[in-house]
Design a protein around this motif. Sequence first.
Motif, PDB file in Angstrom:
ATOM      1  N   SER A   1      13.413  -5.702  35.228  1.00 57.44           N
ATOM      2  CA  SER A   1      14.594  -5.330  34.454  1.00 57.44           C
ATOM      3  C   SER A   1      14.311  -5.447  32.963  1.00 57.44           C
ATOM      4  O   SER A   1      14.695  -4.590  32.159  1.00 57.44           O
ATOM      5  N   GLY A   2      13.589  -6.507  32.585  1.00 49.59           N
ATOM      6  CA  GLY A   2      13.237  -6.696  31.186  1.00 49.59           C
ATOM      7  C   GLY A   2      12.268  -5.645  30.674  1.00 49.59           C
ATOM      8  O   GLY A   2      12.395  -5.163  29.542  1.00 49.59           O
TER       9      GLY A   2
ATOM     10  N   CYS B   1      32.106  -3.623  30.201  1.00 48.78           N
ATOM     11  CA  CYS B   1      30.869  -3.900  30.936  1.00 48.78           C
ATOM     12  C   CYS B   1      30.538  -5.383  30.884  1.00 48.78           C
ATOM     13  O   CYS B   1      30.629  -6.003  29.829  1.00 48.78           O
ATOM     14  N   ILE B   2      30.102  -5.905  32.025  1.00 56.82           N
ATOM     15  CA  ILE B   2      29.621  -7.281  32.091  1.00 56.82           C
ATOM     16  C   ILE B   2      28.242  -7.230  32.743  1.00 56.82           C
ATOM     17  O   ILE B   2      28.102  -7.319  33.964  1.00 56.82           O
ATOM     18  N   PRO B   3      27.181  -7.017  31.961  1.00 57.54           N
ATOM     19  CA  PRO B   3      25.833  -6.874  32.523  1.00 57.54           C
ATOM     20  C   PRO B   3      25.313  -8.187  33.120  1.00 57.54           C
ATOM     21  O   PRO B   3      25.522  -9.262  32.557  1.00 57.54           O
ATOM     22  N   THR B   4      24.634  -8.066  34.253  1.00 53.87           N
ATOM     23  CA  THR B   4      23.997  -9.233  34.859  1.00 53.87           C
ATOM     24  C   THR B   4      22.484  -9.042  34.965  1.00 53.87           C
ATOM     25  O   THR B   4      21.799  -9.846  35.583  1.00 53.87           O
ATOM     26  N   THR B   5      21.972  -7.946  34.388  1.00 56.30           N
ATOM     27  CA  THR B   5      20.531  -7.705  34.322  1.00 56.30           C
ATOM     28  C   THR B   5      20.179  -7.389  32.874  1.00 56.30           C
ATOM     29  O   THR B   5      21.040  -7.399  31.993  1.00 56.30           O
ATOM     30  N   TYR B   6      18.910  -7.036  32.629  1.00 59.96           N
ATOM     31  CA  TYR B   6      18.443  -6.756  31.272  1.00 59.96           C
ATOM     32  C   TYR B   6      18.205  -5.272  31.015  1.00 59.96           C
ATOM     33  O   TYR B   6      17.662  -4.899  29.979  1.00 59.96           O
ATOM     34  N   ALA B   7      18.612  -4.417  31.937  1.00 58.51           N
ATOM     35  CA  ALA B   7      18.206  -3.011  31.885  1.00 58.51           C
ATOM     36  C   ALA B   7      18.751  -2.242  30.686  1.00 58.51           C
ATOM     37  O   ALA B   7      18.168  -1.260  30.252  1.00 58.51           O
TER      38      ALA B   7
END
Length: 341
Positions: free
Chosen positions: A151-152, A114-120
């Motif tokens: 998202s945070g 996984c490479i997350p681009t949000t904070y969810a």
Amino acid sequence: MESFIYTASPGRVIFGSGSLSKLPEELEREGRQAALILSTSFQAGEAEKVRDLIGSRAVGIFTEAAMHTPADTTERALAVAQNLKADSIVSVGGGSTIGLGKAISIRTGLLHICIPTTYAGSERDPKIFPSIVIYDVNLTTTLPQSHSATSGVNAIAHAVEALYAPDTNPIIKLLAKEGVRALAASLLVIVKDGSDLEARSKALYGAWLCGLCLGSTAMSLHHKLCHTVGGSFDLPHAETHTILLPHTIAYNNPAVPEAMRDLAEVLPESNGDAIEGLNALLNQLRVERALKTFGMKEEDVDKAAAIAMENRYSNPREVDQEKLRELIRRAWAGEPAKTDL
């Protein structure tokens, strides 16, 4: 001290600015030669960058990830993975993409990076943990400030419910409080200056901790309602979490005084009141507070309450359908959260 059981979440975490560059060696370390890269259509550019980074280890890109992981989308992605003889999945993006990667991985057993681009925090879902998560703050700088805020708050919701989960423990409470503290402080900076790398990094750190809480404890009323309302009425995931959170906390408030004290301690401007602190945070983040803004109709309120009551789930306070209906109505209308239910 109270007795407890704590099971550490499995998986390898690589955190830091520029850490995406570690992806090729991670694939090599795992002996993988045929990675299928997943993204939404909006993040096809990021998927292409990942493909260019790993070169011949990429066998293809699938850019049809969608909100709520539709079954037909999963079937198409599975067919692509099988046709290309993929030996691993690399998902780059937010909850939609990571959810698709988990769906493929759980069905095939393929390595999932996984490479997350949000904070969810979707990468820490307890249903299936990815083998490797790469947190690169540089990939979050283009996340719009408004989406960064929701998202945070979505991530904060994971930590809040972990504070009063039936299987919580002192370790999880530490993670939850630190995660909320880091996110609350950094989001206030990000909505003013989205290019602040220190704030972005702190938010990603907080999101990771909150995600660990999601993967380590049972979630309660808040997550149940978000899945019910969001999935049934096709509402945006992070925004639904953001709108419902103060209402679900207010509902459970009488039953969890210790958790409310812990939450108030780490929220700025709480004045010792967790709900006041959360409302102040959301006001400063300038997020939308009404479900009707995103297309939910008033006549859907009764349906949502009925669906949410269908399956039993853990919650510190007994869930009453009429009170639940009023909670949802207030969230639909965008009214302030109250503890009078």
